[in-house]
Design an enzyme around this catalytic site. Structure first.
Site, PDB file in Angstrom:
ATOM      1  N   ASP A   1      -4.773  48.080   8.362  1.00  0.00           N
ATOM      2  CA  ASP A   1      -3.821  47.102   9.004  1.00  0.00           C
ATOM      3  C   ASP A   1      -4.015  46.969  10.515  1.00  0.00           C
ATOM      4  O   ASP A   1      -4.892  47.131  11.115  1.00  0.00           O
ATOM      5  CB  ASP A   1      -2.380  47.386   8.483  1.00  0.00           C
ATOM      6  CG  ASP A   1      -1.532  46.114   8.240  1.00  0.00           C
ATOM      7  OD1 ASP A   1      -1.213  45.388   9.070  1.00  0.00           O
ATOM      8  OD2 ASP A   1      -0.976  45.756   7.199  1.00  0.00           O
TER       9      ASP A   1
ATOM     10  N   SER B   1       2.173  40.812   1.571  1.00  0.00           N
ATOM     11  CA  SER B   1       1.910  41.790   2.330  1.00  0.00           C
ATOM     12  C   SER B   1       2.799  43.056   2.175  1.00  0.00           C
ATOM     13  O   SER B   1       2.591  44.185   2.236  1.00  0.00           O
ATOM     14  CB  SER B   1       2.388  41.312   3.862  1.00  0.00           C
ATOM     15  OG  SER B   1       1.334  41.002   4.290  1.00  0.00           O
TER      16      SER B   1
ATOM     17  N   HIS C   1       2.763  44.936  11.788  1.00  0.00           N
ATOM     18  CA  HIS C   1       2.739  44.591  10.283  1.00  0.00           C
ATOM     19  C   HIS C   1       2.502  45.993   9.550  1.00  0.00           C
ATOM     20  O   HIS C   1       2.937  46.583   8.590  1.00  0.00           O
ATOM     21  CB  HIS C   1       1.503  43.801  10.141  1.00  0.00           C
ATOM     22  CG  HIS C   1       1.351  43.244   8.796  1.00  0.00           C
ATOM     23  ND1 HIS C   1       0.398  43.563   8.011  1.00  0.00           N
ATOM     24  CD2 HIS C   1       2.104  42.367   7.894  1.00  0.00           C
ATOM     25  CE1 HIS C   1       0.264  43.007   7.154  1.00  0.00           C
ATOM     26  NE2 HIS C   1       1.286  42.290   6.872  1.00  0.00           N
TER      27      HIS C   1
END
Ligand SMILES: *[C@@H]1O[C@H](CO)[C@@H](O)[C@H](O)[C@H]1NC(C)=O
Ligand SMILES: *[C@@H]1O[C@H](CO)[C@@H](O)[C@H](O)[C@H]1NC(C)=O
Ligand SMILES: *[C@@H]1O[C@H](CO)[C@@H](O)[C@H](O)[C@H]1NC(C)=O
Length: 886
Positions: free
Chosen positions: A199, A409, A237
Site C-alpha cells: 500500500d 479497499s 490508506h
C-alpha cells in the site's frame, strides 16, 4: 574517513540485498531473463548488450535488473518503442546475426539465445482503492451498545472506538458483522501470522500498531528505505487497512480482526514504481509473510482494461508456487470501486487472476454499496462503507483513529483478517484451501436479490456478492477440520478460431465473424478423456481468453454457458468504455463453475448492443479449466504459456515481427481514492438489481436460444470436435517444445540430432540472410515472452572466445556454467539454426547485422543512489488503454 567509507559500503550492499533505488532520471532500466544453460554468462550478455547488471529482480531466479545511462541524443519519447531503444535494438541485431560461417556472428546468436526476456522498465503509479477524505462519519450514540458492552466485558477490551467498529459488533443489524468475536473468545487472535499491506506505507509508530509491526516483512519501494513510513500527506490508506487486521488490543482506537497477528507494510503506492519493484514487493519476505492484502489496481474508471505485466505475473506465480514454503502466498485483492462507472472486476488482471482472492463489499445493512464492482471473478464479500457508515480503524499518527475508511479497499483487509485467524490455527492451508473454504463457507445474503443465480454445484453465485459474505466464525471453524486439497491441475484447450480470425503476438487482429444481432456463438466439447489427459478431477477456476475487435469496446458483451446451462457473464456493457482496440487476447475468469462437472459442450456468446455505426468481429477464444488433480503424484508446476496471445495457437515457435514490439512501460496506478464516490459511506446500498443491467439473467435467457438454436447469421462451430482434440496432443507437445529449452536441459541432446539432420538438408540456404522465425520469435517475446522456446539453444563448448570463457561472475553471483554439457563441434553451429522449422513461413528479410564494437562495461553491483525519477510513458500493450484514459 575509513569508517564512513565502510559504512557507506555496508549501506550500499545492504540496499542491494533488498531492492536498489533505481535512478530513472540518469539511467534506463531493463529486466533481463537470462538462461544460464545456453552458455554465455550474464556478464558476457551484459557486455554484449552494453548494459550494467544492477541486481537480481526480486525473488525471481534468473531475472536481472540491468541498466544503461540515458543518452542525451535520444528523446525519451522516441525511445518508447524498441526501434528507438538501443538495448532492444542491439538484442534484435544479435538475434538476426546470420553469417553462419562467422564465429562472431555465431557467438552473437548464443548471446541472444541466452536472453529469454528483455523489457524496458518504467515507472507506474498504482491506485489505492480507498475512500477520498470526506467529512467524518455521523457521530454514534454512545449510550446504546449492549452487544458491544457484553464483549468488552468478556474480553476486557479498552479500545475507545470499539463500540463504533460495527463490522465487529453491529448493534442495529447484528447479523452484519465479520463474526470474529466468538473466535477471540476461543483464543483465536491471529498469533504467529504475518499479513503484509502492499500500500502507501504503514505507520509503525502508531501506538495502535507498533507492538504488532513486523519489520522484517516491511520495505519502502517508493523511497527505497527499510521502513515503510507513510510520508506523503495522504499516505494514510495502508495504515488504515493494517489497523483493520492488526490494531492492538489496547486503549487506542479500535481493535483489529487478528489483533495478536503481525502486520507488515510494503510501500508502493506513494509514487511511481517499476515492474521490477512491484514484482519484488509481491514476493517480499514471502516465506514468513502469509498474506498480501492489496487494495489497489488499475483505474476503476469503467474504461480501463489492464493486466499485470509478464514480470509481475511471474512474481505472483512465484509466490503461489514457492511462497510460504510452497503452500502459496495468499493474495487478497479488493474488487474495485468503479461500479458506479460501470466498471467490472473482470477488466482488471489482478482481480481476475485465479491466484488472487477477490473481495467485494457489502455495507452496514448488508446491501451492495454503489461503488463495489461486480464480476464472475468475485469470490466473496466483506463489510465496508455504505448505507451511512464507514469502517472505523487506526489512522496515521501516534494515536489517531480513522472514521471515514471504506470502499472495497476496506473490504479486502477485513477478509484478510479472517484468513489471518484461519492460518493461525491451520498454518498448513494452501492458497487453494483458502479459496475452497471461502466458497464453501460463504453465506448467501439478500436472497431475493435477482443477481443470485444457481450454479451446477447447487450453490448460489452472484456477480455482486460472489458466493456470499465471509463469515469469520464459520470460516475459521471449518478451517480447523479441513482436509487439504490435492495439488492443482489444469486443462488448457487450444484456441478456437472463429471465421478464420487470427492475431499476431503483437496483437494485430484480422478475420473473424461479424458480431450480428443475437450474437455469435462458438462451442467446444470437453470429454472424460480430456479431463484424464489434464489430470483434472474437479473444476475450480475457469478462464476464457477472447479475441474480439470492436469500434467501441464498451458495447461488447461476452458470456460463457456451461454444459449444465450455467452462464457466466464475463463482460457486460460498459457505458464509458469507448476504446477501439477490442479485446486482443484478453483473459476473463469465472469462479461460478466451481465444482461443476465440466464434461460436455461449452458455448461462448459474443454480442454487442447492436448500434448500427459500431460493429466488430469475434475472432476466437480459448478455454482453460483449473482445479484439483486426479493423481497428485504427476502434477507439475504451472508455467505461463508463451504464445497464449497468438491466434491460431502456434504449432511451433512462430514469427512475430521484429522491431515493433512494445516495451514494458511506466504507469501510474491511480490513488484508490480516485474513483470511489465521495458519498461511498452515506449512499444507501441496494439488493434488488442484477449486477449487469444488460446482462439481466431474465432478459438474457431468451437471447442465446434465439441465436444458437438455428445458428443464424454467423453463429457457428468453427472446428469439429475431433479436430479439436487431435489438437490437444499437439498442444501438449507444443508446450513441451516451448519450454524445453529453458526447462529441460537434457532435451538438448535429443534435439541436437534433429537439428543436425535438418541442417544438412537445408544448409544450402545458409546464404539467405532473411530473418528466421526463431529469431523473430525471441525478439517478439521481449516484453511478453519468457523462456527461450528454442530447443536450438544448443551451445557451443568452444564457441566463445577464451577471454570471456571462465571469467567468474562474482558480481552477479552466477556460478560458471559447465562448458561440456553437450559435445557439439564448432562447425555444427554454422547453420543449424536455419533448420528450425521448415514449415514456418519466413518473415520479411531483416538487414543483416554485424555487431558493432561496444564499450565493455563490467557488470557492477552498485546501487544507484540518486532519487527515484518520475519516468512516464506507455508502450506495454496491456497498459496502453489505461494510459490513454489518464
Ligand atoms: C456467526 O457464525 C455462526 C456460525 O455460522 C452463526 O451461528 C452465527 O449466527 C453468526 N453470527 C452472526 C452475527 O452472523
Ligand atoms: C522466516 O522463516 C524462516 C523459515 O522459513 C526462519 O528460518 C526465519 O528465522 C524467519 N525469519 C524471521 C525473521 O522470523
Ligand atoms: C477460412 O479459410 C478457408 C480457406 O483458407 C476458406 O475455405 C473458408 O471459407 C474460410 N472461412 C471463413 C468463415 O471465412
Amino acid at each position: 574517513m575509513r569508517l564512513s567509507f565502510a559504512l557507506l559500503v555496508a549501506l550500499l550492499s545492504h540496499h542491494a540485498v533488498h531492492a536498489t533505488r533505481h535512478s530513472f532520471d540518469t539511467h534506463d532500466y531493463y529486466v533481463l531473463e537470462h538462461n544460464p544453460r545456453v552458455g554465455p554468462s550474464l556478464s558476457q550478455v551484459a557486455r554484449r548488450l552494453g548494459v550494467q547488471v544492477v541486481e537480481r529482480a526480486g525473488e525471481l531466479d534468473n531475472f536481472w535488473v540491468v541498466r544503461v545511462p540515458i543518452q542525451h541524443s535520444s528523446s525519451s519519447l522516441s525511445k518508447r518503442n524498441s526501434e528507438g531503444d538501443h538495448v532492444l535494438a542491439r538484442l534484435a541485431a544479435l538475434r538476426s546475426s546470420r553469417y553462419p560461417r562467422d564465429p562472431d556472428s555465431h557467438a552473437a546468436r548464443r548471446i541472444a539465445d541466452s536472453v529469454s526476456h528483455l523489457s524496458r522498465q518504467e515507472l507506474r503509479q498504482r491506485v489505492k482503492r480507498a475512500p477520498p477524505p470526506i467529512r467524518p462519519g455521523d457521530g454514534d450514540d454512545a449510550s446504546k451498545h449492549p452487544l458491544a458492552l457484553a464483549i468488552i466485558d468478556k474480553l476486557d477490551i479498552h479500545d475507545p472506538q470499539f463500540t463504533r467498529q460495527w463490522h465487529l459488533v453491529n448493534e442495529e443489524f447484528p447479523e452484519h458483522i465479520m463474526n470474529v468475536t466468538r473466535l477471540w473468545d476461543m483464543g483465536i487472535t491471529g498469533h504467529g501470522v504475518v499479513t503484509s499491506f502492499v500500500d502507501d506505507g504503514l505507520d509503525y509508530e502508531s501506538e495502535d500498531l507498533v507492538d504488532n509491526f513486523w519489520e522484517a516483512g516491511s520495505y519502502d519501494f517508493n523511497d527505497h528505505e527499510d521502513l515503510p513510513y507513510p510520508k506523503l500527506f495522504d499516505d494514510h490508506h495502508g495504515t488504515r487497512c493494517a489497523g483493520q487486521v492488526g490494531a492492538v488490543k489496547n486503549n487506542v482506537c479500535g481493535v483489529g480482526i487478528a489483533y495478536d497477528s503481525k502486520v507488515a507494510g510494503i510501500r508502493i503506492l506513494s509514487g511511481s514504481i517499476s515492474d521490477i519493484d512491484e514484482a519484488a514487493a509481491l514476493n517480499y519476505n514471502y516465506q514468513n509473510t502469509s498474506i498480501y492484502s492489496c487494495s489497489w489496481g488499475p483505474p476503476d474508471d469503467g474504461k480501463s482494461m489492464e493486466s499485470p505485466s509478464y514480470l509481475i505475473e511471474r512474481a505472483i506465480l512465484n509466490g503461489i508456487q514457492n511462497g510460504r514454503d510452497g503452500k502459496g502466498s495468499i493474495f487478497v485483492f479488493a474488487s474495485g470501486n468503479g461500479a458506479a462507472y460501470g466498471d467490472q472486476c473482470n477488466f482488471d488482471g489482478y482481480t481476475n487472476s485465479i491466484y488472487s482472492i477477490t473481495v467485494a463489499a457489502i455495507d452496514y445493512k448488508g446491501l451492495h454499496p454503489i461503488y463495489s464492482e461486480a464480476c464472475a471473478a468475485n469470490l466473496v464479500v466483506a463489510y465496508s462503507s455504505g448505507s451511512g457508515h464507514h469502517i472505523v480503524t487506526t489512522d496515521k499518527g501516534k494515536s489517531v483513529c480513522a472514521t471515514t475508511h471504506g470502499g472495497t479497499s476496506a473490504a479486502a483487509p477485513n477478509a484478510a483478517g479472517v484468513y489471518t485467524l484461519a492460518l493461525s490455527v491451520r498454518p498448513e492451508l494452501t492458497w487453494r484451501d483458502l479459496q475452497h473454504l471461502t466458497v464453501r463457507t460463504a453465506e448467501v445474503i439478500n436472497i431475493d436479490d435477482p443477481d443470485w443465480d444457481k450454479t451446477a454445484s447447487g450453490r448460489l453465485f452472484s456477480y455482486k456478492y460472489g458466493y456470499g459474505r465471509l463469515n469469520g466464525y464459520e470460516f475459521v471453524t471449518a478451517a480447523q477440520n479441513w482436509q487439504l486439497v490435492k495439488p492443482q491441475a489444469w486443462l488448457e484447450l487450444p484456441a478456437v478460431q472463429v471465421g478464420n480470425g487470427s492475431s499476431t503476438l503483437t496483437g494485430e487482429m484480422s478475420g473473424g465473424l461479424p458480431i450480428v444481432p443475437g450474437g455469435v456463438t462458438s462451442t467446444v466439447t470437453i470429454t472424460q478423456e480430456d479431463l484424464e489427459r489434464g489430470n483434472l478431477e474437479s473444476l475450480e477456476h475457469l478462464t476464457v481468453r477472447v479475441w474480439i475487435t470492436h469500434d467501441r469496446r464498451g458495447d461488447v458483451e461476452v458470456e460463457v454457458i456451461s454444459p449444465n446451462g450455467v452462464k457466466s457473464i464475463l463482460a457486460a456493457r460498459r457505458l464509458v468504455d469507448t476504446n477501439k482496440d477490442g479485446y486482443p487476447a484478453w483473459r476473463f475468469m469465472s469462479v461460478k463453475h466451481w465444482d461443476e462437472d465440466p464434461r460436455g459442450e461449452w458455448t461462448i456468446r459474443v454480442s454487442d448492443i447492436g448500434a448500427k455505426d459500431r460493429t466488430g468481429h469475434f475472432l476466437g477464444w480459448q478455454l482453460s479449466l483449473f482445479g484439483s488433480s486426479i493423481d497428485a503424484s504427476i502434477v507439475r508446476e504451472y508455467e505461463i504459456p508463451l504464445f497464449d496471445k497468438v491466434l491460431p495457437s502456434l504449432p511451433s515457435p512462430n514469427e512475430p515481427p521484429v522491431g515493433d514490439h512494445p516495451s514494458t512501460t511506466t504507469r501510474a496506478h491511480p490513488k484508490p481514492t480516485e474513483h470511489l464516490p465521495g458519498n461511498h459511506g452515506e449512499a444507501e446500498g441496494e439488493a434488488d438489481k442484477p449486477a449487469f443491467e444488460n446482462g439481466d439473467p431474465t432478459e438474457d435467457t431468451a437471447k442465446p436460444t434465439s441465436s444458437s438454436s438455428a445458428a443464424p447469421s454467423g453463429a457457428m462451430v468453427p472446428t469439429a470436435d475431433e479436430g479439436w482434440f487431435s489438437d490437444m496432443s499437439t498442444l501438449v507437445a507444443n508446450q513441451r517444445w516451448v519450454f524445453g529449452a529453458a526447462g529441460i536441459v537434457f532435451l538438448f541432446g535429443l534435439t541436437a540430432g534433429v537439428f543436425l539432420c535438418r541442417r544438412a538438408a537445408r544448409r544450402r540456404r545458409a546464404e539467405d540472410y532473411s530473418a528466421l522465425p526463431g529469431d523473430d520469435l525471441a525478439l517478439g517475446t521481449l516484453s511478453r515472452g519468457g523462456r527461450g522456446p528454442r530447443t536450438k539453444e544448443l551451445y557451443d563448448a568452444f564457441g566463445e572466445r577464451g577471454d570471456d570463457e571462465d571469467e567468474p561472475d562474482e558480481h552477479t553471483g552466477l556460478r560458471a556454467r559447465s562448458p561440456d554439457a553437450i559435445g557439439v563441434e564448432v562447425g555444427f553451429h554454422e547453420g543449424f539454426l536455419d533448420d528450425e522449422d521448415p514449415n514456418t513461413p519466413r518473415t520479411a528479410p531483416t538487414p543483416a547485422y554485424r555487431d558493432e564494437p561496444e564499450k565493455r562495461e563490467a557488470p557492477s553491483h552498485e546501487g544507484a543512489a540518486s532519487p527515484s525519477g518520475s519516468g512516464s510513458g506507455s508502450g506495454d500493450g496491456s497498459w496502453e488503454h489505461a494510459s490513454q484514459t489518464r
